[in-house]
Design an enzyme around this catalytic site. Structure first.
Site, PDB file in Angstrom:
ATOM      1  N   ARG A 177       0.803  -1.225   0.000  1.00 31.02           N
ATOM      2  CA  ARG A 177       0.000   0.000   0.000  1.00 31.02           C
ATOM      3  C   ARG A 177       0.843   1.287   0.000  1.00 31.02           C
ATOM      4  NH1 ARG A 177      -3.023   1.586   3.327  1.00 31.02           N
ATOM      5  NH2 ARG A 177      -4.662   2.317   1.942  1.00 31.02           N
TER       6      ARG A 177
ATOM      7  N   TYR B 190      -0.179   3.575  -2.950  1.00 33.91           N
ATOM      8  CA  TYR B 190      -1.004   4.756  -2.641  1.00 33.91           C
ATOM      9  C   TYR B 190      -0.293   5.760  -1.754  1.00 33.91           C
ATOM     10  CZ  TYR B 190      -4.163   0.740  -3.273  1.00 33.91           C
ATOM     11  OH  TYR B 190      -4.757  -0.409  -3.700  1.00 33.91           O
TER      12      TYR B 190
ATOM     13  N   CYS C 164      13.644  -6.348  -3.713  1.00 32.93           N
ATOM     14  CA  CYS C 164      14.613  -5.674  -4.567  1.00 32.93           C
ATOM     15  C   CYS C 164      13.931  -4.596  -5.389  1.00 32.93           C
ATOM     16  CB  CYS C 164      15.317  -6.685  -5.449  1.00 32.93           C
ATOM     17  SG  CYS C 164      16.407  -7.695  -4.463  1.00 32.93           S
ATOM     18  N   GLU C 165      13.598  -3.527  -4.730  1.00 38.86           N
ATOM     19  CA  GLU C 165      12.924  -2.420  -5.404  1.00 38.86           C
ATOM     20  C   GLU C 165      13.025  -1.184  -4.511  1.00 38.86           C
ATOM     21  OE1 GLU C 165       9.705  -3.611  -7.699  1.00 38.86           O
ATOM     22  OE2 GLU C 165       8.563  -1.779  -7.413  1.00 38.86           O
TER      23      GLU C 165
END
Ligand code: LLP
Length: 426
Positions: free
Chosen positions: A321, A325, A352-353
């Site tokens: 979330r 958002y 991994c982001e």
């Protein structure tokens, strides 16, 4: 953060259970749901609705959080539920939830799903569009069954919430337009096996402004009158009105939230007819604040003058979330909740982001590896939106209440990750 306390060991308590013991016993990340709070909120909603509309009914939006144990818990409170897929319907039926108390939403239900619903004598199917209207009638014809339906409408309301969770605006993929719905209602009334009972809308989620609900009710009432005028030759009346869900809950201390009483009162101000069969569909309100997620703290990275990252053993795979958002969460250290804040940190996930963050900039005591971090208000749209990104096994879920705990969903295993992988045989 109403249902939390600290015990004599100085640990966070949820539903009377020691959060650190839960983490030790079931591992982390761990979803914990205070089922007493869910029941209380379900009953509170029902009471508020019945006070103004004795014929009204509360429908729990199962997309917020759903599993067999929750279906059984809600069945005991006599609420209805709505489902949006064959999967949610399957779980509801398998949990023994009565079919006549199930509503079926969705903007592209398949023929298979519609057939499943009609065969199982589902209470109400909320028809979203022309394609579905015709398809459902042919399914009902083939099965020689009469099916109760509502028509979903996009009433043209821009609710004040994140644009990704607005659903009632004119430019929306959901529902008939205000103009089109009259022809759709006529078609439904003339259909051989569809019983048109009402109209439905849902204008968005995490809405903090009561005016959005008031205006939606007014607009839906006008649409109802227009449909009835169009269908005058058939002497037809719409008996039921379903206004969806959308109440905002608290994520951060001091956040604006809306109580069922305030919400129903806003609707009643617009529609002061107590004989109305009003349906409302809260999801987040019932489960959101009843849930916390427990994580174990691991690595950290301090970039002087820029930011200190502290990583936990979950992330966007159990709570997408924040990335989706820009959601904000509050957290405390479950093994020393009363310790004073010492530094500002950002809580990172382990995926991994770069966008895999859980909280940006929160004041906490100095965290060390092994600390148990509890993030609040994660009961809604976390478990239900979890993924296996990076092939992380999805967390377990425990229900707690009055000092008792019950594992209701076990943690995924590495073997589970291979269940559908046909190239690897053990
Ligand atoms: N009824 C319908 C037809 C809905 O589509 C929804 C939510 C509800 C009721 C329940 O709304 P609630 O009371 O929970 O706000 N994934 C997003 C939320 C998506 C809501 C979708 N529809 C999030 O995490 O914020």
């Amino acid at each position: 953060m109403e249902n939390f306390a600290v015990n004599e060991r100085g640990h966070l308590l949820i539903g009377g259970c020691d959060a650190v013991s839960l983490a030790n016993e079931y591992g982390t990340p761990l979803y914990v749901l205070d089922k007493g709070m869910v029941t209380n909120r379900a009953l509170e909603f029902k009471k508020a609705l019945k006070k103004y509309y004795p014929n009204g009914e509360v429908i729990y939006a199962s997309k917020a959080l759903f599993c067999g144990a929750l279906a059984k818990l809600l069945n005991e409170t006599d609420l209805c539920i709505d489902v949006v897929s064959g999967g949610e319907l399957f779980v509801a039926l398998k949990a023994g939830f009565p079919a006549e108390r199930i509503f079926f939403h969705g903007n592209n239900k398949s023929e298979f799903e519609l057939e499943m619903a009609v065969k199982n004598n589902l209470g109400t199917i909320v028809v979203d569009n022309w394609h579905e209207l015709l398809l459902l009638n042919s399914v009902a014809d083939r099965l020689e069954k009469k099916q109760r339906i509502y028509l979903r409408i996009a009433p043209g309301v821009n609710a004040n919430t994140h644009v990704h969770i607005q659903t009632g605006q004119e430019d929306s993929k959901f529902g008939f337009t205000k103009d089109d719905v009259k022809a759709a209602a006529k078609k439904a009334v003339q259909s051989s096996n569809l019983l048109l009972k009402g109209i439905h809308c849902h204008v968005g989620s995490q809405i903090t402004n009561l005016d959005s609900f008031y205006h939606t009710a007014k607009i839906m009432d006008k649409i109802k009158t227009d449909i009835e005028a169009e269908l005058d030759p058939f002497n037809f009346k719409l008996e039921e009105l379903d206004l969806g869900g959308g109440l905002a809950i608290s994520y951060l201390p001091g956040d604006l939230s809306i109580s069922p009483e305030e919400y129903i009162k806003a609707i009643y101000k617009a529609l002061p007819d107590s004989s109305l069969k009003l349906r409302v569909e809260p999801g987040r309100y019932l489960v959101g604040e009843a849930g916390i997620t427990l994580y174990t703290v691991g690595s950290s990275k301090d970039i002087p003058g820029i930011r200190k990252y502290v990583a936990v053993d979950g992330g966007m795979s159990d709570n997408p979330r924040v990335a989706l958002y820009d959601a904000k969460y509050h957290a405390i250290v479950a093994n020393r909740p009363n310790a004073p804040s010492e530094e500002k940190v950002s809580i990172a996930g382990r995926c991994c982001e770069t966008g895999d963050m859980l909280i940006y900039d929160i004041d906490l005591p100095k965290l060390k590896a092994g600390d148990i971090l509890a993030i609040f208000s994660t009961g809604a749209y976390n478990y239900s939106m979890a993924s296996n990104y990076n092939l992380l096994p999805r967390p377990a879920m425990v229900f707690v209440s009055e000092g008792k705990k019950e594992l209701v969903v076990r943690r995924e295993t590495y073997e589970d990750l291979l269940l559908r992988d046909l190239a690897i045989k053990e």
